[in-house]
Design a protein around this motif. Structure first.
Motif, PDB file in Angstrom:
ATOM      1  N   ASN A 136       0.807  -1.220   0.000  1.00  0.00           N
ATOM      2  CA  ASN A 136       0.000   0.000   0.000  1.00  0.00           C
ATOM      3  C   ASN A 136       0.838   1.268   0.000  1.00  0.00           C
ATOM      4  N   SER A 137       2.167   1.090  -0.042  1.00  0.00           N
ATOM      5  CA  SER A 137       3.023   2.277  -0.197  1.00  0.00           C
ATOM      6  C   SER A 137       4.425   1.837  -0.589  1.00  0.00           C
ATOM      7  N   GLY A 138       5.218   2.816  -0.960  1.00  0.00           N
ATOM      8  CA  GLY A 138       6.543   2.500  -1.488  1.00  0.00           C
ATOM      9  C   GLY A 138       7.466   1.840  -0.479  1.00  0.00           C
ATOM     10  N   MET A 139       7.242   2.109   0.811  1.00  0.00           N
ATOM     11  CA  MET A 139       8.198   1.620   1.809  1.00  0.00           C
ATOM     12  C   MET A 139       8.032   0.147   2.151  1.00  0.00           C
ATOM     13  N   VAL A 140       6.940  -0.471   1.713  1.00  0.00           N
ATOM     14  CA  VAL A 140       6.667  -1.847   2.131  1.00  0.00           C
ATOM     15  C   VAL A 140       7.834  -2.784   1.818  1.00  0.00           C
ATOM     16  N   VAL A 165      -2.042  -0.927  -4.033  1.00  0.00           N
ATOM     17  CA  VAL A 165      -3.486  -1.148  -4.016  1.00  0.00           C
ATOM     18  C   VAL A 165      -3.978  -0.858  -2.608  1.00  0.00           C
ATOM     19  N   ARG A 166      -5.014  -0.041  -2.532  1.00  0.00           N
ATOM     20  CA  ARG A 166      -5.643   0.205  -1.228  1.00  0.00           C
ATOM     21  C   ARG A 166      -7.100  -0.202  -1.359  1.00  0.00           C
ATOM     22  N   ALA A 167      -7.369  -1.429  -0.957  1.00  0.00           N
ATOM     23  CA  ALA A 167      -8.734  -1.943  -1.063  1.00  0.00           C
ATOM     24  C   ALA A 167      -8.937  -3.025  -0.023  1.00  0.00           C
ATOM     25  N   GLU A 203       0.086   4.761  -8.291  1.00  0.00           N
ATOM     26  CA  GLU A 203       1.542   4.633  -8.276  1.00  0.00           C
ATOM     27  C   GLU A 203       2.091   5.621  -7.267  1.00  0.00           C
ATOM     28  N   MET A 204       2.972   5.130  -6.417  1.00  0.00           N
ATOM     29  CA  MET A 204       3.583   6.020  -5.442  1.00  0.00           C
ATOM     30  C   MET A 204       5.049   6.223  -5.786  1.00  0.00           C
ATOM     31  N   LEU A 205       5.413   7.497  -6.007  1.00  0.00           N
ATOM     32  CA  LEU A 205       6.817   7.828  -6.257  1.00  0.00           C
ATOM     33  C   LEU A 205       7.470   8.067  -4.903  1.00  0.00           C
ATOM     34  N   PHE A 260       1.750  11.586  11.714  1.00  0.00           N
ATOM     35  CA  PHE A 260       2.575  10.500  12.253  1.00  0.00           C
ATOM     36  C   PHE A 260       2.205   9.267  11.447  1.00  0.00           C
ATOM     37  N   TRP A 261       3.076   8.887  10.517  1.00  0.00           N
ATOM     38  CA  TRP A 261       2.700   7.851   9.555  1.00  0.00           C
ATOM     39  C   TRP A 261       3.046   6.455  10.042  1.00  0.00           C
ATOM     40  N   SER A 262       2.118   5.521   9.857  1.00  0.00           N
ATOM     41  CA  SER A 262       2.450   4.119  10.107  1.00  0.00           C
ATOM     42  C   SER A 262       1.866   3.266   8.994  1.00  0.00           C
ATOM     43  N   TRP A 303       2.748  15.439  -1.331  1.00  0.00           N
ATOM     44  CA  TRP A 303       3.933  14.624  -1.024  1.00  0.00           C
ATOM     45  C   TRP A 303       4.051  14.478   0.484  1.00  0.00           C
ATOM     46  N   ASN A 304       4.343  13.267   0.906  1.00  0.00           N
ATOM     47  CA  ASN A 304       4.484  12.989   2.324  1.00  0.00           C
ATOM     48  C   ASN A 304       5.915  12.520   2.595  1.00  0.00           C
ATOM     49  N   LEU A 305       6.631  13.229   3.460  1.00  0.00           N
ATOM     50  CA  LEU A 305       7.995  12.810   3.813  1.00  0.00           C
ATOM     51  C   LEU A 305       7.955  12.280   5.240  1.00  0.00           C
ATOM     52  N   ILE A 320      14.559   7.723   5.924  1.00  0.00           N
ATOM     53  CA  ILE A 320      13.582   8.538   5.199  1.00  0.00           C
ATOM     54  C   ILE A 320      12.729   7.661   4.300  1.00  0.00           C
ATOM     55  N   ASP A 321      11.433   7.944   4.318  1.00  0.00           N
ATOM     56  CA  ASP A 321      10.494   7.265   3.416  1.00  0.00           C
ATOM     57  C   ASP A 321       9.563   8.339   2.892  1.00  0.00           C
ATOM     58  N   THR A 322       9.586   8.571   1.597  1.00  0.00           N
ATOM     59  CA  THR A 322       8.651   9.577   1.080  1.00  0.00           C
ATOM     60  C   THR A 322       7.695   8.948   0.092  1.00  0.00           C
ATOM     61  N   GLY A 323       6.537   9.561  -0.053  1.00  0.00           N
ATOM     62  CA  GLY A 323       5.556   9.035  -0.987  1.00  0.00           C
ATOM     63  C   GLY A 323       4.764  10.151  -1.645  1.00  0.00           C
ATOM     64  N   MET A 324       4.755  10.121  -2.967  1.00  0.00           N
ATOM     65  CA  MET A 324       4.011  11.134  -3.724  1.00  0.00           C
ATOM     66  C   MET A 324       3.165  10.387  -4.752  1.00  0.00           C
TER      67      MET A 324
HETATM   68  N1  SER Z   1       4.767   5.731   3.563  1.00  0.00           N
HETATM   69  C1  SER Z   1       4.313   7.066   3.365  1.00  0.00           C
HETATM   70  C2  SER Z   1       2.968   7.108   2.687  1.00  0.00           C
HETATM   71  O1  SER Z   1       2.464   6.114   2.246  1.00  0.00           O
HETATM   72  C3  SER Z   1       5.312   7.812   2.536  1.00  0.00           C
HETATM   73  O2  SER Z   1       5.747   7.007   1.488  1.00  0.00           O
HETATM   74  O3  SER Z   1       2.396   8.166   2.617  1.00  0.00           O
END
Ligand code: SER
Length: 887
Positions: A40-44, A68-70, A91-93, A160-162, A202-204, A225-229
């Protein structure tokens, strides 16, 4: 105007220039996190790098990750189609640092990319930071020159992202774009924040903590660092659009949907096209990553998304299935960035078509039932749960599809009633099992299936994954934990281990948890539950724990090669022997393969040679092995051989391999081998290496069995054979090529020598030569001329010929010969024809045999034979025979 494909490239290039490793998107089914339904995000894919469990040879990375978020924590399904920015697939950059740079560098990178490379007007940007994060606020002020009022402090979880309930997490800073006062909405944190004026782009995340199941948290050893756009969001912004669905890529899909359904993209069917465009992406990408529609787990989420899209297509008035016809447009748009899409195109199209064809058969009737029920209700009453359940159970309407259909009418469903009806049905099904007379110990697996769900098999495309231990079983009892030295069966919610079936043996390997490890010695399945037969080798393992699973790769590779070779062998046998050849059984083990098939007689050397050559020909072709899912009818139409004794559900897995040159051979005229099969196979036929038949024998009446080897086992076998020939050649002092002729010549020579030796022995015996005792002396006993002699070194089978010669010389008389071969005696007696009335050769032999320690003896009156173990008694035996003559 940059396209989404351009924007993706600009992003990745920017970070590549800044020393980031560009990493491929990971699959949508997370291999490293069993608690997560979909990526569900790039960091997985980097989860274990943040926590320090895993290390790679780079500390900076950038990706464009399919998400995919479902289902689960992040679920956007219900809103898709109705809003500007919800998707099931996106798509998450992202750019990542694993203990490398932190806030001081992450913020400048983001700012430079947005304002320089993307050229976004600085005055339109504002940010949020976690309320205690002065450091981040400071960097924004200094580096970006943002005034205080455009750095908003947020105290809630929004900053506060998890990733999910557990895993790495940390405070974040989010970058927003202000679309201007003509759009309603307020800045983040304000009462009007849900409006559309200020959009997060964008979320950093400053990864610095890890969260555990019990709610506790620890500081990570390193700061990352984990960012998602979201590509669709930044795309909309850069393309001057307000709605993600107006970006070039999604617009192309919407237009394709409109074309196929003869509707206008922006007409009254607009919501439907948006749903279709989004769901086409999530379903296609999920299928490409190995998810298949089913009634459980991930497969059920896929089915829900597919059916939701199909209902919207139906509402557009489409008469025939449409989803599969949109796949080429999707591949044209995204196939270059995600090559897996093109590779799986046929599979995606077939799966969508099959699902839509089947669902259409009940969709109309279900929708009518829904309308009828609604008519009976007060206009604001929710739909009873029972009815929603009937739609689910009889018509295949997932609950959210019914909710979606009702949403258009401003109505809802009694969800509690639906859940109650579902539980009642499960209780009934359970009662049916316990009454069905299944073996008592099998019921435990049904209990586990119901309680914990069945096991997702990931092993078609991975041999290493993380799973969650859902149950531990010992002696048909569920237990909570097992310790070193104990033998248990371990059940997991997902696994890369193949469970024995269809002749393919179960996988072996290792399982590791935080506090223990186990050796998996076999894998089996009952009721969709995979049980890993294991011995705990370290510490302790417990139900509920996450486990790292690793299949024994070399063993599995050998099994795969053998299984694929079995398919080629099956087809080669049909080609060589005829269509009556059908599989009767098989074994695909790591060290060998065995294939039983219907055929009445042994194969000739030429037939075996041809079969072996054909199989090896297709191995060298090195064509890709193709897997598809279809109805049994479609599979049969394609030419798949139904396998003996297998049971199939509604959908079958079809494995094809080997390309034909247009000669029209093979089942579909293009493909050599097409079989229904649930096993694991090589990717390219060349992976089999080499195939060699080691045995061909009868297995039972009308069934032959071929045994064969592939790969390294075949190489070793062939090499051992070659060494034997070399050794033979050395012994024979011949060239290896001449070994056979030399051996033939030697055999002929030996035969000739043996004849000569026999002849010489006979002559020697007749002449009473050295070593043959006293010369043959004829004595008259009881009026019969009698010749008796003990012969050493003469074989029993030479005796009759010697007797004949004696008889001829004597003219009239009786002969008794005893051959002494290494202490064992053969005895033969002869009587000339004129005397057989007075004495029988049989009686002479029968008198001698017991003295030689033997029994019986027999023949005709003129010639009889027998034998015994005590050649030492030969003289006494002669005496016994003489007594017969004496009468
Ligand atoms: N993990 C964060 C998010 O999904 C940044 O990539 O927003």
């Amino acid at each position: 105007m940059p396209t989404l494909n351009d924007i993706r490239s600009t992003f990745l290039n920017f970070f590549e220039k800044n020393d980031h490793q560009i990493v491929d998107s990971s699959p949508l089914v997370p291999r490293n996190d069993p608690t997560l339904m979909f990526t569900n995000s790039g960091m997985v894919q980097f989860k274990n790098l943040f926590t320090g469990v895993e290390h790679r040879d780079y500390s900076r990375a950038a990706t464009s990750q399919k998400c995919v978020r479902a289902g689960g924590k992040h679920n956007d399904l219900d809103n898709v189609g109705y809003t500007a920015r919800h998707h099931t697939f996106f798509e998450m950059l992202g750019n990542f640092s694993f203990g490398d740079y932190f806030k001081e560098q992450a913020i400048p990178y983001a700012w430079d990319l947005l304002t320089k490379d993307f050229g976004i007007d600085k005055s339109k940007l504002l940010v949020t930071v976690y309320h205690t994060d002065d450091e981040a606020a400071d960097i924004w002020k200094k580096y970006a020159g943002l005034p205080e009022e455009r750095i908003i402090r947020i105290a809630t979880d929004d900053n506060f992202w998890s990733m999910g309930a557990t895993g790495p997490c940390g405070p974040c800073t989010e970058i927003f774009y202000d679309h201007g006062p003509e759009i309603w909405g307020g800045p983040p944190g304000s009462p009007e924040e849900d409006g559309d004026r200020f959009i997060e782009i964008w979320n950093l995340v400053f990864m610095q903590n890890e969260r555990f199941e019990d709610g506790t948290q620890r500081d990570l050893d390193m700061q990352s660092i984990d960012t998602g756009m979201g590509l669709e969001r930044i795309g909309a912004l850069l393309q001057g659009k307000h709605d993600n669905y107006d970006t070039d890529l999604l617009r192309a899909l919407i237009e394709a949907s409109a074309n196929i359904t003869d509707g206008a993209p922006d007409g009254p069917g607009n919501v439907h096209h948006r749903v279709i465009a989004d769901h086409l992406r999530s379903t296609s990408f999920l299928i490409a990553d190995g998810v298949m529609p089913s009634n459980e787990g991930r497969g059920y989420v896929l089915r829900r998304i597919m059916r939701r899209a199909m209902r919207h297509a139906h509402q557009l008035g489409a008469g025939d299935p449409v989803m599969h016809r949109l796949v080429p447009s999707l591949v044209a748009q995204m196939g270059q960035a995600y090559p897996e899409l093109g590779r799986a195109q046929a599979l995606i199209e077939e799966t969508l078509k099959l699902e839509e064809t089947r669902f259409r058969q009940t969709l109309d009737r279900g929708l009518r039932l829904l309308d009828d029920e609604l008519d009976k209700l007060a206009s604001d009453a929710p739909l009873p749960g029972e009815t929603a359940f009937k739609l689910y159970d009889t018509f295949g309407f997932p609950l959210d599809l019914t909710q979606d259909a009702l949403r258009e009418k401003g109505r809802s469903v009694d969800v509690a009633g639906f859940d109650a009806a579902m539980s009642e049905q499960k209780a009934k099904a359970r009662a049916a099992w316990s009454g069905s007379g299944e073996a008592a110990d099998a019921t435990i697996w049904y209990d586990i299936a119901e309680d914990k769900g069945t096991t997702d098999f990931l092993g078609y495309d991975t041999e290493r994954a993380e799973g969650q231990i859902t149950a531990l079983v010992r002696d048909a009892q569920r237990i909570e934990a097992a310790s070193q030295g104990e033998e248990v069966q371990i059940v997991l919610n997902q696994t890369p281990f193949y469970a024995e079936s269809g002749g393919q043996v179960g996988d072996t390997g290792v399982l590791r948890t935080e506090g223990g490890a186990a050796r998996i010695t076999d894998t089996r399945k009952v009721a969709g539950v995979f049980l890993h037969v294991a011995e705990v080798t370290e510490g302790r393992i417990a139900a509920g724990e996450a486990a790292q699973l690793e299949v024994d790769h070399a063993r599995r590779a050998a099994i795969r090669a053998n299984h694929s070779a079995t398919h080629l062998l099956h087809e080669a046998l049909r080609e060589a022997l005829g269509d009556h050849v059908a599989q009767r059984g098989s074994l695909n083990a790591p060290d060998r393969l065995r294939f039983d098939f219907s055929h009445a007689k042994a194969l000739s050397a030429e037939e075996l040679e041809r079969v072996e050559a054909d199989v090896n020909g297709f191995i060298r072709q090195n064509a890709a092995v193709d897997t598809r899912i279809m109805t049994p009818d479609d599979a049969r139409a394609l030419g798949a051989q139904a396998l003996f004794g297998e049971k199939y559900g509604d959908e079958v897995r079809v494995v094809s391999m080997g390309k034909l040159d247009g000669s029209g051979k093979g089942s579909d005229g293009r493909t050599y081998s097409i079989e229904l099969c649930g096993g694991t196979h090589v990717r390219q036929t060349g992976d089999i290496g080499v195939f060699v038949v080691t045995g061909d024998q009868a297995s039972s009446a009308g069934v032959r069995r071929i045994e064969a080897l592939t790969g390294e086992a075949a190489r070793q076998y062939l090499s051992a054979q070659a060494h034997r020939v070399d050794a033979l050649a050395a012994e024979l002092k011949a060239r290896p090529d001449d070994v056979v002729t030399r051996v033939k010549a030697l055999m002929d020579e030996r035969k000739q020598l043996a004849n000569e030796v026999a002849q010489l022995r006979r002559e020697l015996a007749m002449a009473g030569g050295a070593g043959q005792g006293d010369g043959p002396e004829v004595r008259e006993i009881g009026g019969v001329p009698f010749l008796a002699q003990v012969l050493r070194g003469v074989s029993g089978k030479d005796l009759p010929a010697i007797i004949d010669e004696h008889k001829a010389r004597m003219g009239s008389g009786a002969v008794l010969l005893i051959a002494d071969a290494d202490g064992k005696a053969a005895v033969a007696a002869g009587v000339t024809q004129d005397l057989t009335g007075r004495v029988s050769a049989v009686d002479l032999v029968r008198a001698a045999v017991p003295v030689l320690g033997g029994k019986g003896g027999g023949g005709r009156p003129d010639m009889a034979q027998g034998g015994g173990p005590d050649a030492g008694n030969a003289e006494a035996a002669i005496k016994a025979a003489e007594q017969i003559l004496e009468g």
